[in-house]
Design a protein around this motif. Sequence first.
Motif, PDB file in Angstrom:
ATOM      1  N   ASN A  79      21.115  26.797  68.726  1.00  0.00           N
ATOM      2  CA  ASN A  79      19.730  26.963  68.264  1.00  0.00           C
ATOM      3  C   ASN A  79      19.445  26.052  67.072  1.00  0.00           C
ATOM      4  OD1 ASN A  79      18.897  28.864  70.146  1.00  0.00           O
ATOM      5  ND2 ASN A  79      19.486  30.612  68.896  1.00  0.00           N
ATOM      6  N   GLY A  80      20.376  26.004  66.125  1.00  0.00           N
ATOM      7  CA  GLY A  80      20.204  25.115  64.983  1.00  0.00           C
ATOM      8  C   GLY A  80      20.193  23.661  65.400  1.00  0.00           C
ATOM      9  N   LEU A  81      21.056  23.331  66.354  1.00  0.00           N
ATOM     10  CA  LEU A  81      21.112  21.962  66.856  1.00  0.00           C
ATOM     11  C   LEU A  81      19.798  21.577  67.519  1.00  0.00           C
ATOM     12  CD1 LEU A  81      23.005  19.524  67.270  1.00  0.00           C
ATOM     13  CD2 LEU A  81      23.658  20.526  69.460  1.00  0.00           C
ATOM     14  N   ALA A  82      19.221  22.500  68.295  1.00  0.00           N
ATOM     15  CA  ALA A  82      17.958  22.218  68.977  1.00  0.00           C
ATOM     16  C   ALA A  82      16.850  21.914  67.970  1.00  0.00           C
ATOM     17  CB  ALA A  82      17.568  23.409  69.856  1.00  0.00           C
ATOM     18  N   VAL A  83      16.772  22.723  66.919  1.00  0.00           N
ATOM     19  CA  VAL A  83      15.749  22.499  65.894  1.00  0.00           C
ATOM     20  C   VAL A  83      15.943  21.130  65.230  1.00  0.00           C
ATOM     21  CG1 VAL A  83      14.875  23.298  63.662  1.00  0.00           C
ATOM     22  CG2 VAL A  83      15.416  24.957  65.469  1.00  0.00           C
ATOM     23  N   THR A  84      17.194  20.811  64.921  1.00  0.00           N
ATOM     24  CA  THR A  84      17.502  19.526  64.283  1.00  0.00           C
ATOM     25  C   THR A  84      17.132  18.352  65.183  1.00  0.00           C
ATOM     26  OG1 THR A  84      19.339  20.555  63.078  1.00  0.00           O
ATOM     27  CG2 THR A  84      19.340  18.161  63.241  1.00  0.00           C
ATOM     28  N   ILE A  85      17.469  18.456  66.459  1.00  0.00           N
ATOM     29  CA  ILE A  85      17.168  17.375  67.404  1.00  0.00           C
ATOM     30  C   ILE A  85      15.664  17.173  67.525  1.00  0.00           C
ATOM     31  CG2 ILE A  85      17.241  16.719  69.842  1.00  0.00           C
ATOM     32  CD1 ILE A  85      19.971  18.066  70.006  1.00  0.00           C
ATOM     33  N   ILE A  86      14.927  18.248  67.693  1.00  0.00           N
ATOM     34  CA  ILE A  86      13.473  18.145  67.886  1.00  0.00           C
ATOM     35  C   ILE A  86      12.823  17.491  66.678  1.00  0.00           C
ATOM     36  CG2 ILE A  86      11.346  19.481  68.101  1.00  0.00           C
ATOM     37  CD1 ILE A  86      12.983  21.499  69.784  1.00  0.00           C
ATOM     38  N   VAL A  87      13.179  17.946  65.478  1.00  0.00           N
ATOM     39  CA  VAL A  87      12.592  17.359  64.270  1.00  0.00           C
ATOM     40  C   VAL A  87      12.957  15.880  64.154  1.00  0.00           C
ATOM     41  CG1 VAL A  87      12.680  17.382  61.748  1.00  0.00           C
ATOM     42  CG2 VAL A  87      12.470  19.532  63.018  1.00  0.00           C
ATOM     43  N   GLY A  88      14.192  15.542  64.518  1.00  0.00           N
ATOM     44  CA  GLY A  88      14.622  14.148  64.443  1.00  0.00           C
ATOM     45  C   GLY A  88      13.923  13.241  65.439  1.00  0.00           C
ATOM     46  N   GLN A  89      13.466  13.793  66.566  1.00  0.00           N
ATOM     47  CA  GLN A  89      12.806  12.991  67.600  1.00  0.00           C
ATOM     48  C   GLN A  89      11.287  12.904  67.429  1.00  0.00           C
ATOM     49  OE1 GLN A  89      14.327  11.206  70.281  1.00  0.00           O
ATOM     50  NE2 GLN A  89      16.079  11.620  68.940  1.00  0.00           N
ATOM     51  N   LEU A  90      10.722  13.732  66.571  1.00  0.00           N
ATOM     52  CA  LEU A  90       9.266  13.730  66.416  1.00  0.00           C
ATOM     53  C   LEU A  90       8.707  12.371  65.988  1.00  0.00           C
ATOM     54  CD1 LEU A  90       8.492  17.244  64.866  1.00  0.00           C
ATOM     55  CD2 LEU A  90       8.000  16.424  67.188  1.00  0.00           C
ATOM     56  N   PRO A  91       9.301  11.668  65.004  1.00  0.00           N
ATOM     57  CA  PRO A  91       8.758  10.355  64.649  1.00  0.00           C
ATOM     58  C   PRO A  91       8.709   9.396  65.839  1.00  0.00           C
ATOM     59  CG  PRO A  91      10.269  11.106  62.962  1.00  0.00           C
ATOM     60  CD  PRO A  91      10.414  12.062  64.112  1.00  0.00           C
ATOM     61  N   LYS A  92       9.753   9.372  66.646  1.00  0.00           N
ATOM     62  CA  LYS A  92       9.778   8.485  67.810  1.00  0.00           C
ATOM     63  C   LYS A  92       8.696   8.892  68.818  1.00  0.00           C
ATOM     64  CE  LYS A  92      13.792   7.319  69.345  1.00  0.00           C
ATOM     65  NZ  LYS A  92      15.105   7.343  70.035  1.00  0.00           N
ATOM     66  N   LEU A  93       8.483  10.195  68.969  1.00  0.00           N
ATOM     67  CA  LEU A  93       7.441  10.674  69.877  1.00  0.00           C
ATOM     68  C   LEU A  93       6.058  10.244  69.390  1.00  0.00           C
ATOM     69  CD1 LEU A  93       7.054  12.609  72.408  1.00  0.00           C
ATOM     70  CD2 LEU A  93       6.495  14.377  70.723  1.00  0.00           C
ATOM     71  N   PHE A  94       5.886  10.207  68.066  1.00  0.00           N
ATOM     72  CA  PHE A  94       4.589   9.859  67.496  1.00  0.00           C
ATOM     73  C   PHE A  94       4.418   8.355  67.276  1.00  0.00           C
ATOM     74  CE2 PHE A  94       4.367  14.275  67.071  1.00  0.00           C
ATOM     75  CZ  PHE A  94       3.122  14.678  66.616  1.00  0.00           C
ATOM     76  N   GLY A  95       5.475   7.583  67.490  1.00  0.00           N
ATOM     77  CA  GLY A  95       5.343   6.144  67.441  1.00  0.00           C
ATOM     78  C   GLY A  95       5.617   5.494  66.107  1.00  0.00           C
TER      79      GLY A  95
END
Length: 570
Positions: A142-158
């Motif tokens: 669960n902690g890993l999932a939260v970390t991954i999602i937050v880390g990928q948000l900048p790439k998702l937003f460009g």
Amino acid sequence: MKTLARWAPGLGTLRRYEGAWLRPDLIAGVVLAAILVPQGMAYAELAGLPPVTGLYTTIACLVAYAVFGPSKVLVLGPDSSVSPLILAAITPLLVTGDPESAIALAGMLAVLVGVIMIGLGLAKLGFVADLLSSEVRVGYLNGLAVTIIVGQLPKLFGFSTDADGFVDEVRQFLRNVDRTNRATLVTGLCVLAVLLVLPRLTTIVPAVLVAVVGATIASAVFDLAASDVTTVGVLPRGVPAPSLPFTSWSDVVPLLVGAVGITMVSLADTIATSSGFAARHNEEVDANQEMVGIGTANIAAGFFQGFAVSVSGSRTAVADQAGAKSQVTGLVGAGLVAALLLFLNGLLADLPQTALAAVVITAALSLMDLGALRRYASIRPSSLVISLVAAAGVILLGVLQGIVVAIVLAVLLFFRRNWWPHGAVLGEVPELGGWHSVTEHPSATQLPDIVVFRWEAPLFFANAGQFRDQVRRLVREQHPGWVVLQCEAVTDIDVTAAEVLRDLDEEVNAAGVHLAFVEMRDRLQSLVKRYGLHTTLDEEHFYPSLERALADITSAAAEGSVTDRPAGQT
């Protein structure tokens, strides 16, 4: 030939290969390849490596496991739960942003993971995967999932950030959100919607295939690159020649920490996944050979510019649903990925990077198990606390530190349950049948002058003092003539505990109290004899059942003396 089949079970399967398996294996291989490519590239980026290394990894590990792996259906490859550990392990060792150094470090890490796994397998130490208890593993993921999602948000937003740690990632994202590229964000959200919605409508066509192909076509048709949408670009043609990955000896020890963490996570995934699919096919899991197979796959990946891998439950499910009969499915998938690199390396040139971010975010969401947290809260709140602490360790301390916290927490949990085990005074509950805890059943009937006490753990040096103190308290508070120890749950008695038993018996005897032992295992009764405890503990006061013990004690009380009836054997 038997020796070859023992160490390379995949070759044994190929020797027994049935012609009827070929068609379903080919079909399953084609379906599998459709998700191997985008996921391999996405998880490579998640590990901080060039996307193409995910494809190299996929080819090498599938071929190696087909030879050395015992399972007919397991699919290995880059994994969302392992890639963040790779990134955390190699990042501190990178002096520059040189991708070649990152690839070499990741390859060294994969080889170390492989060596550890093979060593554990040869030593038949597959049980080490059990160190990650269910609540700790759920919390870590669960902690890993939260970390991954937050880390990928900048790439998702460009856009990109130069953040260090979860809190800084959130701060940097919020601070730079006004730099969002709208075309990139819309593309990523569309891919994310397909990945989340399509599996609810149909499982016939892999959602990741539809999403990636759709994003690539849309990018080419609408020339999204002109709107500053970053794309994957043309992949390097061909596959790399095998080589030993190495940077310097000073990097080995730091990488070992990451290798241990990856091994623990990978083994836990492997045993759970292989057991589940083996049960479907009425097969048994050879955990030790699984470790050898996965260890070999990791070493192969490291030698071909790849990185550490694990078993993928989702890709294994896809292959199984497509009708896979053997590891030929994995070989077909690997062959198609290799063909892509050799002849069609420009096919995914227009694939937006934001699509890969969406693939990673979807994988991260699949790691989360909030239902387990609700279940822990309702049945055992302490498990909920442990799971949340493990999650917080990953989120606040970092992925690599988080897995260390998770492992330490699991070990402490084990010692806690045996160090301070539960002891219960028992009483008879006729409506339930038998003897039960008087704390849970206040109406339970206790016999006069007798306390029946159940100890629910091995009796060893760390908890022997607790045992002694609880028996002392019972004698002090209830003043019984007998303390009957129900020993069904006692699986061991060590030297320290034996000394405590001897001293305790002498102490309570001096106060006019006798000890009796019920349902103690034959092995432990023999151990008691070897410890010489029968000089103090009366051999006649070991009973095969509680009913037998109480009958003898009450009969002796009626006669005015301690029973001389020999103890029965369990």
